[in-house]
Design an enzyme around this catalytic site. Structure first.
Site, short mmCIF file in Angstrom:
data_model
loop_
_atom_site.label_atom_id
_atom_site.label_comp_id
_atom_site.label_asym_id
_atom_site.label_seq_id
_atom_site.Cartn_x
_atom_site.Cartn_y
_atom_site.Cartn_z
NE ARG A 1 -3.67 -2.44 0.25
CZ ARG A 1 -3.36 -3.64 -0.23
NH1 ARG A 1 -2.23 -3.81 -0.91
NH2 ARG A 1 -4.17 -4.66 -0.07
CB SER B 1 -9.37 -2.04 3.84
OG SER B 1 -9.89 -3.25 3.31
CD GLU C 1 -5.80 -0.05 2.42
OE1 GLU C 1 -6.34 -0.18 1.30
OE2 GLU C 1 -5.61 -1.00 3.19
#
Length: 330
Positions: A154, A222, A318
């Protein structure tokens, strides 16, 4: 002040000085003023406006998809403003395989390399040949090879050296014609002799069953990253939590599902004012009605503090959290 509520999928009530949509490099350059506080937005699925933003929001609507193939690969150039799932669906229709594990991830194509989106054992960086962008300071176009994007979990160069310095205009993908499907992760492992379309359909089925549709229930997917911890730390935790799941990252590191950690702390289905930890996927925080930015921050911090206290693991958001002046950190 115009409302940002429809421009980010968590749908908190928030406003900004102005909103400008651009569909070309020229229209972006006309709208962009380096002396004005500016936030560049794609599909809004990974940004949450916690409060009124005291600046201009520019929304990337650059479209266009072109394709050519060689003996061994499909080469596809995609405008940054294209919808990610619609692009993956187009690939499936045309037999351009490789991205099927990433089906139904919300957001735009231009956001995919910034976040290095991933799911079911696949990350997008594996298929990115290059990225076309504009340097904001000079307004000059440049091209960066995928191999130079410093992709990580990520993570990418766009969150570091190029953070706030570039606008992605196009992503160039290379998909191999000789491709082995990735079906070892989660529910995919139960498919007998899977092909790309089997995986595509299964991923959509599972995601729809587990994850709320942001069009029906505000969310940003998420909320937390899956933490990567030292193997020694994991072995210590396993002495107390025999069923703690993990995925190998390297010889000395493993990835632990954040959803499992959050579930162990009893947050699944828990609500705080207008924000709730989703009942079927605790990694997702949702806007159940009239939520405020402070509600989201409070629940997120409560989750982070509980996991840190119990497991000595620090969860990291995130999603990109935007306050009055720009990005903030929890």
């Amino acid at each position: 002040m115009p409302s940002l509520q429809q421009y980010h999928t968590f749908s908190l009530a928030s406003n900004c000085a102005s909103i400008v949509e651009f569909d070309s490099v020229d229209s972006f350059l006309q709208a962009y003023n380096p002396e004005v506080n500016t936030y560049i937005l794609g599909g809004g699925s990974n940004s949450v406006f916690l409060d009124d933003f005291e600046g201009v929001v520019l929304v990337n609507k650059i479209k266009g998809i072109s394709h050519y193939d060689t003996e061994s690969h499909h080469h596809i150039s995609v405008g940054a403003g294209e919808d990610w799932h619609e692009f993956v669906s187009l690939c499936m229709q045309n037999g351009w395989f490789g991205l099927e594990n990433l089906a139904l991830i919300p957001g735009s194509v231009g956001a995919s390399p910034i976040q290095n989106i991933g799911a079911y054992g696949v990350e997008v960086h594996s298929f990115i040949d290059s990225i076309e962008a504009i340097l904001l300071e000079t307004k000059e176009p440049f091209l960066i090879k995928g191999a130079d994007c410093q992709f990580g979990y990520r993570d990418s160069i766009f969150k570091h050296a190029l953070y706030g310095k570039a606008l992605i205009t196009k992503v160039n993908f290379t998909l191999p014609k000789a491709y082995d499907v990735v079906a070892s992760y989660g529910e995919l492992s139960a498919i007998d002799c899977p092909n790309a379309k089997d995986i595509f359909n299964k991923v959509i089925e599972v995601r729809k069953a587990k994850l709320p549709d942001p069009k029906q229930l505000g969310n940003a997917g998420s909320f937390f990253k899956n933490p990567v911890i030292a193997l020694a730390h994991f072995e210590e935790l396993k002495c107390h939590y025999l069923d703690i799941p993990s995925y190998p990252v390297s010889e000395n590191q493993v990835k632990v599902p954040a959803a499992w950690l959050i579930d162990q702390m009893g947050f699944k289905g828990k609500a705080l004012n207008g924000v709730r930890c989703h009942p079927t996927q605790p990694l997702v925080l949702t806007n159940i009605g009239n939520a405020q930015g402070n509600d989201l921050i409070a629940l997120a911090k409560e989750i982070m503090n509980s996991v840190e206290s119990e497991f000595k693991i620090t969860l990291e958001p995130e999603v990109r959290l935007v306050g009055r002046e720009g990005l903030i950190q929890l």
